[in-house]
Design a protein around this motif. Structure first.
Motif, PDB file in Angstrom:
ATOM      1  N   ASN A  39       0.830  -1.203   0.000  1.00  6.79           N
ATOM      2  CA  ASN A  39       0.000   0.000   0.000  1.00  6.79           C
ATOM      3  C   ASN A  39       0.865   1.254   0.000  1.00  6.79           C
ATOM      4  O   ASN A  39       0.612   2.184  -0.778  1.00  6.79           O
ATOM      5  N   ILE A  58      -7.766   1.807  -1.959  1.00  6.27           N
ATOM      6  CA  ILE A  58      -8.727   0.722  -2.213  1.00  6.27           C
ATOM      7  C   ILE A  58      -8.104  -0.331  -3.123  1.00  6.27           C
ATOM      8  O   ILE A  58      -8.179  -1.528  -2.847  1.00  6.27           O
ATOM      9  N   MET A  59      -7.486   0.116  -4.205  1.00  2.14           N
ATOM     10  CA  MET A  59      -6.899  -0.824  -5.154  1.00  2.14           C
ATOM     11  C   MET A  59      -5.731  -1.596  -4.554  1.00  2.14           C
ATOM     12  O   MET A  59      -5.600  -2.795  -4.772  1.00  2.14           O
ATOM     13  N   TYR A  61      -5.235  -2.472  -1.536  1.00  2.13           N
ATOM     14  CA  TYR A  61      -5.701  -3.494  -0.594  1.00  2.13           C
ATOM     15  C   TYR A  61      -6.548  -4.558  -1.277  1.00  2.13           C
ATOM     16  O   TYR A  61      -6.731  -5.640  -0.739  1.00  2.13           O
ATOM     17  N   THR A  62      -7.069  -4.264  -2.459  1.00  2.97           N
ATOM     18  CA  THR A  62      -7.935  -5.209  -3.180  1.00  2.97           C
ATOM     19  C   THR A  62      -7.145  -6.132  -4.106  1.00  2.97           C
ATOM     20  O   THR A  62      -7.438  -7.331  -4.183  1.00  2.97           O
ATOM     21  N   PHE A  65      -5.913  -9.693  -2.966  1.00  2.00           N
ATOM     22  CA  PHE A  65      -7.005 -10.632  -2.702  1.00  2.00           C
ATOM     23  C   PHE A  65      -7.657 -11.117  -3.994  1.00  2.00           C
ATOM     24  O   PHE A  65      -8.029 -12.285  -4.107  1.00  2.00           O
ATOM     25  N   VAL A  66      -7.762 -10.229  -4.982  1.00  2.00           N
ATOM     26  CA  VAL A  66      -8.297 -10.627  -6.293  1.00  2.00           C
ATOM     27  C   VAL A  66      -7.330 -11.600  -6.957  1.00  2.00           C
ATOM     28  O   VAL A  66      -7.750 -12.645  -7.480  1.00  2.00           O
TER      29      VAL A  66
END
Length: 144
Positions: A39, A58-59, A61-62, A65-66
């Protein structure tokens, strides 16, 4: 009667799907323990762009997981069509970021990933060595 040529194509598809799955899974896996560092790096990297900090947050941290989820699903051959769509959309997002930073080398790598997602999506009817096939939810030609 065994169709060896078709079985070879199905196996080749499974191996490519597995390779892409392992790639995506490990991308996510290695980033999870260093999520804060990822991050921080992303915030610094996109600091000089028009992207708002909250969106970069947001991206950052996302994305891991994606990557992890797409990888697991591709390895298993479970919800393959949806996993390929999620992976391809992730590539679009990453490509946008690379182009925004004028990092054409990264953009080229993401285009290669996009081609692999295209190929796996285009030849989805070969997805016969999969949990989707066992569940009867395969996009294979027998189910059409």
């Amino acid at each position: 009667m065994c169709n060896t040529k078709q079985n070879s194509k199905d196996l080749a598809y499974a191996l490519l799907r597995l390779a892409m799955g392992v790639n995506m899974f490990v991308h996510g896996l290695v980033r999870l323990p260093k999520l804060e560092a990822f991050n921080t790096w992303m915030l610094g990297y996109f600091q000089d762009t028009f992207l708002p900090e909250f969106l970069v947050n947001i991206m950052s941290y996302t994305i891991p997981f994606v990557e992890l989820a797409v990888g697991v699903l591709l390895i298993l051959g479970l919800f393959t069509r949806q996993a390929l769509l999620a992976g391809a959309l992730l590539m679009v997002v990453l490509l946008f970021g690379a182009c925004l930073k004028e990092n054409w080398e990264w953009a080229a790598f993401q285009m290669i990933y996009a081609i692999f997602f295209f190929m796996l999506s285009y030849f989805i009817e070969l997805n016969k060595v999969s949990i989707d096939k066992l569940r009867g939810k395969c996009d294979c030609e027998e189910n059409k």
